[in-house]
Design an enzyme around this catalytic site. Structure first.
Site, PDB file in Angstrom:
ATOM      1  N   ASP A  12       0.856  -1.189   0.000  1.00 45.47           N
ATOM      2  CA  ASP A  12       0.000   0.000   0.000  1.00 45.47           C
ATOM      3  C   ASP A  12       0.893   1.241   0.000  1.00 45.47           C
ATOM      4  OD1 ASP A  12      -2.087   1.725   0.246  1.00 45.47           O
ATOM      5  OD2 ASP A  12      -2.796   0.978   2.189  1.00 45.47           O
ATOM      6  N   ASP A 102      -3.515   2.541  -5.655  1.00 45.12           N
ATOM      7  CA  ASP A 102      -2.301   2.566  -4.844  1.00 45.12           C
ATOM      8  C   ASP A 102      -2.139   1.356  -3.929  1.00 45.12           C
ATOM      9  OD1 ASP A 102      -4.321   3.162  -3.163  1.00 45.12           O
ATOM     10  OD2 ASP A 102      -3.529   5.067  -2.447  1.00 45.12           O
ATOM     11  N   GLU A 103      -2.897   0.291  -4.162  1.00 47.93           N
ATOM     12  CA  GLU A 103      -2.670  -0.887  -3.317  1.00 47.93           C
ATOM     13  C   GLU A 103      -3.012  -2.172  -4.063  1.00 47.93           C
ATOM     14  OE1 GLU A 103      -5.416  -1.532   0.004  1.00 47.93           O
ATOM     15  OE2 GLU A 103      -6.635   0.115  -0.748  1.00 47.93           O
TER      16      GLU A 103
END
Lengths: 400, 364
Positions: A12, A102-103
């Site tokens: 993350d 973003d993860e």
């Protein structure tokens, strides 16, 4: 089922948008930075320490943190950074499940003898992201997806945390109930009312007791999670089930015409992405968030899947018109448009060309121009002179 | 109100009017049917404001009266009674239904909540019920059931020379039928009738030989043998369908309709998922139907036919193709095509008054 070794990574990126800005603008480094001026879209850790949070109004954020530096979002830069990071994920293991821009979850089981332990893989992943993309990424490693995600949250920022199988419950039980996946404010309140504040206390209850507090589905779900039972595997190549975009709006009154223009831009953009991914969709969903933070969604499902901008625009506008009075009274602070029920565009029922403006030729001509000269090279005449909005790309769409 | 009637007659009457009753309406008055007795004439009216069905039967009347009764409950009770005579009576706010040893008392619905039904002030036109029923069957299927595009949920009625033209489209296919010799509207005049109302009309047309049609400004009514169906008309402009029907097609396939239907039903087994197309491959030898579902299998069938035109492969939604072929008249049909993406036209050989236009599925 889950493996006996901790091989699931949850990676993350830390304060993603803000970190990209700090990377690209040295004067922001080490200082409280926020992306978005009217509404805070992301806050750096320095800003978070002062109480600045995502979705906060800009003025409120500046009151909390007088030295706050705000910058306009640069979505293309974030998309590019995300693409580079996902490239590193893909280099790490073939089993990558993207969660958002973003993860992602990565399963590194079976790589052990070839490239090292999950911990060493995670360490290398973090240093590659730092060296090649210039961003900090936190990684949680555990036997289950749920625990890996909890671990990455606990070790943030710029951390690595491996939860060994024998220490799982030891790690999990002292955490607050909010750490459990699916426990929001309301559920946490219900549990707190019964004196349950930690995961361990929840785990100490019989499933039937939890069911009586939370209902059958949530009760069983939390009972399983509190004992770290999470059978979900890392699913790769899971085709995205929806494509969408949303726009945060400054909290001020807006006319329906103004909101329609914003919607037009969202629909235009999302349908472009839909065609770009060679997909068609059957369901259009509008999301609203109002000044009082209440939320609402409205959706419509077509009989036939389509990728036509005009078709989606028609239905999105009528969904918007149904909400006209609320928009006027309650002030819209976020508008989102999502297309769900996606399928590959390898067999698309064509529509009779009785609406000339919905011609697939128009859509494909616009797509071609954008492909060659960029997204902003061609647009809707209605949008000329509109204040440029802040668009939040979601990759893939997550319910928020 | 008090009268006696045969159970089976009453069941049908309550059932027919009850079909217009909305199950979802928030208005309690609309969950009932209005019943009225004048002499020996017993009239039941059901309405959801868009659609109203009124049916009148002959009963042995004792005292006149009018009330609104719960539609579903009353119909279910009458249906469950033992065969024979049923007595209905109202007193204050109660409806009493009795037959043999059964005796039901149910509460009436306040009658001022029931919508006022007014007669349409228009010149009645007589139509042949069977002819209209046949035309409806051919056209209504192409109307959309998607309420987000209300115009497409309607069937267009328009004057076309000395014919009445019916057109419906859900934007993927379009069905058009001309009923010759009916001058209902003046040239250029057209109305849009909700397809749901015409679907209900189709059910009651079986009861009679002749139908009386009245066209008002905002409503239309159809009367067959004691049953009157009144529907609101849809406002708005129907798509310009004339421009869609190409007058020239380079490719013509001629095939026996039943043979094609049979082959299509077989091949469709390999396209079980909605959205999986069936391909028609056409060349100088005729046509072949092909369906492929990845990871499942393939079906192919050559259908005896004659083809004039360029070699061409066109893919269609098999359901749309089947529905059009099922209602097309005659033994042989022609499939007229331009290319793999332009509208294809199904016409019956020897019948000029029906056509079915169908958009292909684009396959990549």
């Amino acid at each position: 089922m889950c493996s006996t070794e901790a091989t699931v990574l949850h990676a993350d990126l830390d304060a993603f948008y803000a970190s990209v800005e700090q990377r690209d603008h040295p004067h922001l480094r080490g200082r409280p930075t926020a992306v978005g001026r009217g509404v805070i879209l992301a806050a750096s850790y320095e800003a978070r320490a002062m109480g600045v949070r995502t979705a906060m109004n800009g003025a409120a954020a500046r009151r909390l943190c007088p030295g706050l530096l705000t910058v306009d979002p640069r979505m293309e830069a974030y998309s590019e950074a995300s693409r580079q990071v996902f490239q590193i994920f893909d280099d790490t293991t073939p089993l990558v499940e993207p969660i958002s821009i973003d993860e992602a979850f990565l399963d590194v089981s079976g790589l052990g003898r070839l490239v090292g332990t999950p911990e060493s893989i995670a360490t290398r992943l973090r240093s590659r992201v730092a060296n090649e993309v210039g961003l900090a990424i936190s990684v949680g490693v555990a036997r289950t997806k749920f625990l890996a995600k909890v671990a990455s949250g606990v070790c943030k920022p710029d951390g690595l945390l491996v939860v060994e199988p024998e220490k799982e419950l030891h790690f999990l039980h002292p955490l607050p109930v909010r750490s459990l996946w699916g426990v929001g404010v309301k559920t946490a309140e219900k549990l707190n009312e019964k004196g349950l504040t930690t995961v361990g206390q929840v785990a100490g209850l019989d499933e039937s007791v939890l069911v009586s507090i939370l209902g059958p589905s949530a009760g069983r779900h939390l009972h399983a999670l509190s004992h770290n039972q999470d059978p979900r595997r890392v699913v790769t190549g899971k085709r995205r089930s929806s494509i969408g975009s949303q726009q945060a709006l400054r909290n001020r009154p807006r006319s329906l015409t103004e909101v329609k223009a914003i919607l037009l831009e969202l629909v235009d953009r999302v349908t472009h992405r839909l065609r770009d991914g060679n997909r068609v969709g059957r369901t259009a969903t509008l999301r609203f968030r109002f000044g009082d933070f209440s939320r609402d969604t409205r959706s419509h499902t077509f009989h036939e899947a389509t990728a036509s901008t005009a078709t989606f625009l028609d239905v999105a506008q009528s969904l918007l018109e149904e909400r006209e009075s609320e928009i006027r009274q309650r002030r819209l602070t976020l508008l989102g448009f999502t297309i769900n029920n996606l399928s590959p565009a390898d067999a698309v029922q064509q529509a009779l060309p009785f609406e000339t403006r919905s011609s697939p030729l128009l859509d494909s001509a616009v797509d071609t121009v954008r492909g060659r000269y960029g997204l902003s090279s061609i647009g809707r005449a209605t949008l000329v002179g509109q204040e440029p909005g802040v668009r939040v790309p979601l990759l893939p769409d997550v319910d928020r | 109100m008090k009268f006696r009637c045969e159970r089976d007659v009453l069941v049908e009457t309550l059932g027919t009017a009850g079909r217009a009753v909305s199950t979802r309406s928030g208005l309690p008055g609309l969950s009932g049917v209005q019943v009225e007795l004048v002499g020996d004439q017993f009239t039941v009216t059901g309405s959801d404001l868009d659609l109203t069905i009124t049916t009148t039967i002959e009963v042995s009347g004792e005292s006149d009266g009018k009330a609104v009764i719960p539609a579903r409950l009353a119909a279910d009770i009458v249906k469950a009674l033992s065969p024979g005579a049923v007595e209905l009576s109202t007193e204050d706010d109660t409806l009493r239904i009795s037959a043999g040893r059964s005796d039901f008392s149910i509460r009436l619905i306040t009658s001022d909540e029931f919508p006022k039904i007014t007669d349409i002030d228009a010149k009645p036109v007589e139509l042949d019920a069977e002819q209209l029923a046949h035309a409806l069957k051919q056209v209504v299927l192409a109307a959309s059931s998607d309420d987000s595009r209300p115009i497409l949920t309607g069937v267009l009625l328009a004057a076309e020379g000395d014919s009445l033209r019916l057109v419906a489209t859900d934007s993927y296919r379009l069905a058009m039928k001309d009923i010759d010799g009916i001058e209902l509207l003046s040239e250029g005049e057209q109305v849009l009738v909700p397809s749901r109302a015409l679907g209900e009309l189709h059910r009651i047309l079986a009861n009679g030989k002749s139908i009386t049609l009245r066209l008002g400004e905002k409503e239309a009514s159809f009367t067959v043998e004691g049953v009157t169906l009144t529907t609101r008309l849809i406002e708005g402009d129907f798509p310009n369908y004339r421009g869609l029907v190409p007058d020239h097609h380079p490719n013509t396939l001629t095939v026996n309709r039943t043979a094609l239907l049979d082959a299509l039903r077989r091949v469709k087994l390999m396209a079980p998922q909605e959205g999986t197309p069936v391909r028609i491959e056409m060349n100088e030898h005729g046509m072949e139907l092909v369906a492929v579902t990845a990871d499942v299998g393939t079906a192919r069938e050559v259908v005896e036919s004659s083809y004039v035109g360029e070699d061409l492969v066109v893919a269609f939604n098999p359901r749309f193709l089947l529905e059009g072929l099922e209602v097309a008249p005659g033994d042989d049909v022609t499939l007229l095509t331009t290319d793999e993406l332009k509208p294809a036209l199904i016409k019956s050989v020897g019948f000029d008054n029906y056509l079915y236009l169908l958009m292909p599925v684009r396959v990549s």
